[in-house]
Design a protein around this motif. Structure first.
Motif, PDB file in Angstrom:
ATOM      1  N   PRO A  67       0.850  -1.167  -0.016  1.00  0.00           N
ATOM      2  CA  PRO A  67      -0.160   0.108  -0.191  1.00  0.00           C
ATOM      3  C   PRO A  67       0.892   1.237   0.132  1.00  0.00           C
ATOM      4  N   LEU A  68       2.112   1.232   0.548  1.00  0.00           N
ATOM      5  CA  LEU A  68       2.816   2.390   0.682  1.00  0.00           C
ATOM      6  C   LEU A  68       3.300   2.869  -0.689  1.00  0.00           C
ATOM      7  N   TRP A  69       3.110   1.920  -1.529  1.00  0.00           N
ATOM      8  CA  TRP A  69       3.635   2.318  -3.186  1.00  0.00           C
ATOM      9  C   TRP A  69       2.439   2.418  -3.886  1.00  0.00           C
ATOM     10  N   ALA A  70       1.247   1.794  -3.617  1.00  0.00           N
ATOM     11  CA  ALA A  70       0.272   1.600  -4.694  1.00  0.00           C
ATOM     12  C   ALA A  70      -0.525   2.950  -4.559  1.00  0.00           C
ATOM     13  N   ILE A  71      -0.797   3.411  -3.211  1.00  0.00           N
ATOM     14  CA  ILE A  71      -1.675   4.500  -3.056  1.00  0.00           C
ATOM     15  C   ILE A  71      -0.996   5.764  -3.510  1.00  0.00           C
ATOM     16  N   PRO A  72       0.165   6.206  -3.382  1.00  0.00           N
ATOM     17  CA  PRO A  72       0.878   7.533  -4.020  1.00  0.00           C
ATOM     18  C   PRO A  72       0.851   7.262  -5.657  1.00  0.00           C
ATOM     19  N   VAL A  73       1.078   5.827  -6.007  1.00  0.00           N
ATOM     20  CA  VAL A  73       1.185   5.963  -7.660  1.00  0.00           C
ATOM     21  C   VAL A  73      -0.305   6.102  -7.913  1.00  0.00           C
ATOM     22  N   MET A  74      -1.161   5.626  -7.311  1.00  0.00           N
ATOM     23  CA  MET A  74      -2.752   5.921  -7.860  1.00  0.00           C
ATOM     24  C   MET A  74      -3.050   7.398  -7.942  1.00  0.00           C
ATOM     25  N   ALA A  75      -2.429   8.051  -7.094  1.00  0.00           N
ATOM     26  CA  ALA A  75      -2.665   9.514  -7.257  1.00  0.00           C
ATOM     27  C   ALA A  75      -1.973  10.197  -8.280  1.00  0.00           C
ATOM     28  N   LEU A  76      -0.812   9.701  -8.430  1.00  0.00           N
ATOM     29  CA  LEU A  76      -0.047  10.188  -9.898  1.00  0.00           C
ATOM     30  C   LEU A  76      -0.750  10.048 -11.242  1.00  0.00           C
ATOM     31  N   ASP A  77      -1.320   8.751 -10.958  1.00  0.00           N
ATOM     32  CA  ASP A  77      -2.013   8.226 -12.254  1.00  0.00           C
ATOM     33  C   ASP A  77      -3.214   9.067 -12.371  1.00  0.00           C
ATOM     34  N   LEU A  78      -3.971   9.374 -11.428  1.00  0.00           N
ATOM     35  CA  LEU A  78      -5.065  10.338 -11.591  1.00  0.00           C
ATOM     36  C   LEU A  78      -4.691  11.878 -12.100  1.00  0.00           C
ATOM     37  N   LEU A  79      -3.326  12.156 -11.563  1.00  0.00           N
ATOM     38  CA  LEU A  79      -2.840  13.658 -11.972  1.00  0.00           C
ATOM     39  C   LEU A  79      -2.680  13.439 -13.424  1.00  0.00           C
ATOM     40  N   ILE A  80      -1.926  12.465 -13.944  1.00  0.00           N
ATOM     41  CA  ILE A  80      -1.726  12.205 -15.275  1.00  0.00           C
ATOM     42  C   ILE A  80      -2.882  12.215 -16.193  1.00  0.00           C
ATOM     43  N   ILE A  81      -3.926  11.380 -15.765  1.00  0.00           N
ATOM     44  CA  ILE A  81      -5.177  11.575 -16.463  1.00  0.00           C
ATOM     45  C   ILE A  81      -5.884  12.873 -16.704  1.00  0.00           C
ATOM     46  N   PHE A  82      -5.862  13.534 -15.506  1.00  0.00           N
ATOM     47  CA  PHE A  82      -6.326  14.931 -15.582  1.00  0.00           C
ATOM     48  C   PHE A  82      -5.548  15.845 -16.382  1.00  0.00           C
ATOM     49  N   ALA A  83      -4.352  15.702 -16.364  1.00  0.00           N
ATOM     50  CA  ALA A  83      -3.570  16.819 -16.986  1.00  0.00           C
ATOM     51  C   ALA A  83      -3.595  16.320 -18.706  1.00  0.00           C
ATOM     52  N   LEU A  84      -3.544  14.905 -19.164  1.00  0.00           N
ATOM     53  CA  LEU A  84      -3.738  14.648 -20.562  1.00  0.00           C
ATOM     54  C   LEU A  84      -5.352  15.021 -20.946  1.00  0.00           C
ATOM     55  N   THR A  85      -6.078  14.909 -20.165  1.00  0.00           N
ATOM     56  CA  THR A  85      -7.495  14.965 -20.746  1.00  0.00           C
ATOM     57  C   THR A  85      -8.089  16.399 -20.493  1.00  0.00           C
ATOM     58  N   ARG A  86      -7.518  17.249 -19.771  1.00  0.00           N
ATOM     59  CA  ARG A  86      -8.311  18.552 -19.552  1.00  0.00           C
ATOM     60  C   ARG A  86      -7.657  19.655 -20.596  1.00  0.00           C
TER      61      ARG A  86
END
Length: 143
Positions: free
Chosen positions: A115-134
């Protein structure tokens, strides 16, 4: 008669033309180029049956070797899409958003292992999706 400046084209330009590359795209590409290789390394650790991961009983339980290959494939997809974004390729925004979405899902399923790896990477994935789709959501009247 006064001439009006021609309308500038919004969005991505020709491949290799950095005029259409925005700060959000550079951020998304840089994060994908960071997250992809790290995911590949994490996958290699899973394939090697490293004792880094603590497995528990849950619905998405896979063999660590399977998780290793999943992370390697997702990491390669993120890396290729990140290279496409920073070189301003026309296909890269869609591919990058798709790769980040798949990474988000696989990281969610991987939370019980690390979890200490997966949760921060999930946040980065959301930021990537936001940056590319906005970018360039507007059409016609917004120009």
């Amino acid at each position: 008669m006064a001439t009006t400046p021609s309308e500038t084209r919004r969005g991505y330009g020709r491949p290799g033309d950095n005029a259409g590359l925005s700060g959000a795209s550079v951020f998304a590409g840089a994060v994908m180029l960071l997250s992809g290789p790290l995911s590949i390394l994490m996958g290699a650790s899973g394939i090697a049956s490293d004792n880094l991961f603590a497995a528990s009983q849950y619905a998405y339980r896979f063999d660590l070797t399977a998780w290793g290959w999943i992370h390697i494939v997702v990491g390669l997809a993120l890396t290729v899409a990140g290279l496409g974004v920073v070189t301003n390729q026309s296909w890269s925004r869609g591919a990058g958003a798709a790769a980040a979405g798949i990474s988000l899902i696989t990281q969610f399923m991987f939370v019980p292992y690390y979890p200490l790896w997966a949760i921060p990477v999930m946040a980065l994935d959301l930021l990537i999706i936001f940056a590319l789709t906005r970018l360039q959501a507007g059409t016609g009247a917004d120009r």
